[in-house]
Design a protein around this motif. Sequence first.
Motif, PDB file in Angstrom:
ATOM      1  N   GLY A  75       0.813  -1.212   0.000  1.00 34.49           N
ATOM      2  CA  GLY A  75       0.000   0.000   0.000  1.00 34.49           C
ATOM      3  C   GLY A  75       0.841   1.254   0.000  1.00 34.49           C
ATOM      4  N   ASP A  76       1.943   1.251   0.765  1.00 32.50           N
ATOM      5  CA  ASP A  76       2.788   2.445   0.898  1.00 32.50           C
ATOM      6  C   ASP A  76       3.553   2.727  -0.384  1.00 32.50           C
ATOM      7  OD1 ASP A  76       4.171   4.577   1.825  1.00 32.50           O
ATOM      8  OD2 ASP A  76       5.190   3.546   3.457  1.00 32.50           O
ATOM      9  N   ILE A 390      -5.336   2.156   2.927  1.00 28.85           N
ATOM     10  CA  ILE A 390      -4.711   0.836   3.063  1.00 28.85           C
ATOM     11  C   ILE A 390      -3.222   0.978   3.365  1.00 28.85           C
ATOM     12  CG2 ILE A 390      -4.114  -1.274   1.811  1.00 28.85           C
ATOM     13  CD1 ILE A 390      -6.774  -0.853   0.251  1.00 28.85           C
ATOM     14  N   ALA A 391      -2.568   1.929   2.683  1.00 31.13           N
ATOM     15  CA  ALA A 391      -1.140   2.170   2.948  1.00 31.13           C
ATOM     16  C   ALA A 391      -0.928   2.571   4.402  1.00 31.13           C
ATOM     17  CB  ALA A 391      -0.620   3.257   2.009  1.00 31.13           C
ATOM     18  N   SER A 392      -1.814   3.412   4.898  1.00 35.10           N
ATOM     19  CA  SER A 392      -1.733   3.839   6.294  1.00 35.10           C
ATOM     20  C   SER A 392      -1.979   2.669   7.235  1.00 35.10           C
ATOM     21  CB  SER A 392      -2.763   4.943   6.563  1.00 35.10           C
ATOM     22  OG  SER A 392      -2.591   6.015   5.659  1.00 35.10           O
ATOM     23  N   GLN A 393      -2.973   1.833   6.896  1.00 29.63           N
ATOM     24  CA  GLN A 393      -3.300   0.676   7.728  1.00 29.63           C
ATOM     25  C   GLN A 393      -2.104  -0.262   7.848  1.00 29.63           C
ATOM     26  OE1 GLN A 393      -5.869  -0.434   9.546  1.00 29.63           O
ATOM     27  NE2 GLN A 393      -4.594  -2.207   9.999  1.00 29.63           N
ATOM     28  N   ALA A 394      -1.400  -0.483   6.744  1.00 36.30           N
ATOM     29  CA  ALA A 394      -0.272  -1.411   6.755  1.00 36.30           C
ATOM     30  C   ALA A 394       0.837  -0.933   7.694  1.00 36.30           C
ATOM     31  CB  ALA A 394       0.272  -1.576   5.337  1.00 36.30           C
ATOM     32  N   ILE A 395       1.159   0.357   7.645  1.00 37.39           N
ATOM     33  CA  ILE A 395       2.249   0.854   8.488  1.00 37.39           C
ATOM     34  C   ILE A 395       1.811   0.955   9.939  1.00 37.39           C
ATOM     35  CG2 ILE A 395       1.767   3.319   8.218  1.00 37.39           C
ATOM     36  CD1 ILE A 395       5.231   1.620   8.241  1.00 37.39           C
ATOM     37  N   ILE A 396       0.525   1.214  10.195  1.00 36.19           N
ATOM     38  CA  ILE A 396       0.030   1.276  11.576  1.00 36.19           C
ATOM     39  C   ILE A 396       0.120  -0.106  12.220  1.00 36.19           C
ATOM     40  CG2 ILE A 396      -2.002   1.645  13.024  1.00 36.19           C
ATOM     41  CD1 ILE A 396      -2.854   3.814  10.958  1.00 36.19           C
ATOM     42  N   SER A 397      -0.368  -1.131  11.528  1.00 38.14           N
ATOM     43  CA  SER A 397      -0.291  -2.487  12.078  1.00 38.14           C
ATOM     44  C   SER A 397       1.160  -2.934  12.203  1.00 38.14           C
ATOM     45  CB  SER A 397      -1.075  -3.465  11.193  1.00 38.14           C
ATOM     46  OG  SER A 397      -0.577  -3.465   9.870  1.00 38.14           O
ATOM     47  N   GLY A 398       2.004  -2.475  11.255  1.00 38.85           N
ATOM     48  CA  GLY A 398       3.424  -2.784  11.367  1.00 38.85           C
ATOM     49  C   GLY A 398       4.056  -2.130  12.580  1.00 38.85           C
ATOM     50  N   THR A 399       3.603  -0.922  12.904  1.00 43.79           N
ATOM     51  CA  THR A 399       4.107  -0.224  14.092  1.00 43.79           C
ATOM     52  C   THR A 399       3.752  -0.983  15.364  1.00 43.79           C
ATOM     53  OG1 THR A 399       3.901   1.910  12.959  1.00 43.79           O
ATOM     54  CG2 THR A 399       4.071   1.958  15.359  1.00 43.79           C
TER      55      THR A 399
END
Length: 765
Positions: A75-76, A390-399
């Motif tokens: 997504g990012d 979705i890009a934001s969701q991926a990095i948030i869950s990764g955090t």
Amino acid sequence: MAHDVQLEAITYETKEEVPQELKEKKLSWQKLRRYDSLDLESRSIPGHHHGHHSKALTRSLIFRLAFQSIGVVYGDVGTSPLYVFASTFPNGIGNNDDILGVLSLIFYTITLITVIKYVLIVLKANDNGEGGTFALYSLLCRYAKVGFIPNQQAEDRDVSNYELELPSGRAWMASWLKSALEKSMFAKQILLFATMLGTSMLIGDGVLTPCISVLSAVGGIQVATTKVTQDMVVWISVVILILLFLIQRFGTDKVGYSFAPIICVWFALIGGIGLYNFIQYDPAVAKALNPKYIIDYFKRNKKGAWVSLGGVVLAITGTEALFADLGHFTVPSVQISMCFVTYPALILAYAGQASFLRMNNDLVKETFYKSIPKPIYWPTFVIAVLASIIASQAIISGTFSIIQQSLSLGCFPRVKVIHTSTKYEGQVYVPEANYLLMVACVAVTLGFRTTTNIGNAYGIAVVFVMTLTSCFLVLIMIMIWKTHIILVLVYILIIGSVELLYLSSVLYKFDQGGYLPVAFATVLMIVMYTWNSVFRRKYHYELEHKISPEKLKEVVGGISLHRIPGLAMFYSELVQGIPPIFKHYVANVPALHSVLVFVSIKSLPISKVPVSERFLFRHVEPKDLNVFRCVVRYGYTDVQNEQEPFEKLLIENLKVFIRDGFGLPQSVLSNGENGEEIMDVRQVEEDMQPAEIEREIEAVDKAWHAGIVHLIGETEVVAGKGSSIGKKILIDYAYTFLRRNLRESDDVLTIPHKRMLKVGMTYEL
């Protein structure tokens, strides 16, 4: 539980080697298939196979995982075409051929860093399927004594997925580097510092990615209508960000895996639009495959070209997610999705934008939306907003995953880690982090307002993490893979020099927003250092003041101490021995339950510990006291959650421990030929009568049914008399502030409050 990690490699109280003679007694030896490894240091355990587990994956499963990875990983990097050209040319295009130079830079940067470095090399440096900075650090900690968590101990090496050393004829260089790192305390501190820095920068990335992705996508409204002002775009973005963070509590599996179709549509759109623009405007941009245009670009613009690299590097934002999110997928699945879907779509998208700009130099600030054909503008806009979310969701869950791993380092204050999915592993939610990220994202969006300003900050976080990954990878190539030195030098000269060039460029924009991720990282590093430093001091204090076995016998077997029905679990952070707080408890409450288990939580530098290998027990003498020590081992991606029957698992493993005859009395040890103590198996068979074992198991069952009480050691720490001002500030103010404003240990351990008793004590450090 992940935070309860021991930070120093502590030697055992007793180290008794199992002799070869005993191993040769095959029939009797099989009855002793699990050792009391809190006491014995064994070389090997029959039936344990070390090394990486290989999974037989079908072709259909690999392709299914490849499809799912599109929605989680890309997504990012997939939304980068929204803002790359605008960030690279913030002051407009000076020469039409500059577009070819920038396109050539984008093409070779994506190819070199994303495909060659990450897809072909870095993905192979996984830790039993897990990726990220912490995975690289854990590999180094297991191979060499460079960490501050207890590794290289007998019972840890016997975990089935712990060993990783590979045979090679080039071992001399690996041995030399390993020895040099192990002897240098400075090198160990640098490795830990680099890991903490990488973690801090990735968390900072978790703040900036949602801001720039959502703001750039929503900005498309202004291209369609002039009635929407920049203020309206900013506030719409803020509302989307708040809603995004509010839905995190429902679990990333419900939000993440369903996104693959949307991202596939997004890649089809940007690739198709790019191909259309490439043909429609200027197919001659294919000349950018010639790196000569990069040289010409730098000759024409000199310093300006170097500064513009800060915008070009945004084309590879999110590339680290290829590695960090590997734990949800497999190496082949990520390689397939990147090489056959993401990479072609991105190249076509950037080539199409370059073709469009060759004919429309003045539209560089709205390159993406202006280049969209009118019939599909609004569908593309909607998909762009969804893709940015979705890009934001991926990095948030990764955090969230990064914070969970940091807890295993003992470098992060206690926070609640919730496992949100029983279907997908690794899906976690951290409430405190979620709300802090939301506040930070809203503040950054309102403060910076434009993607150009945020892009200046974003680049530093991205390149810093990539450079740290390369540093760790070089150590792994030399020490673990034992790669030929020429290949290592080629990697350093090509990949390393490119990343350092980009790093120098983004640092130039430090005062234009680049200070933001550095400020985030600085604050997080202070928090991590404070927690880590005091945690280690406290652990050393407990180690120095632990209760000796003789003293424990005296305390537990005292006439004045009453035994009451039930089973008590006494939790402490000390793995080696009984914590001093227990004596404090007995002195104030002169009663103990009929069965007492000292439980210590230990985190290993591996991703996961199989449940069958999680519990280690020791019988505290004399046996009739029914006192046990238990070490519960977790990997850095293991999460204890409410669905995990921890009490039941512990008691069942305790009964297996008793049944298999591991409460070995001292009389079982006899002298071998060289005077060393060995286990006489025949004596074991004679002494460990079934009736005695059944009586002990019955006592445990009876205590279990009478009720379980969880005793939590809550220790206050204060600086000792005569301490320096710095130490007093560190312990009495900074650490105490963090401790009192974050989770209590029982919240982190998910212990039922109705059966919990806290025991307080103050340590002077």
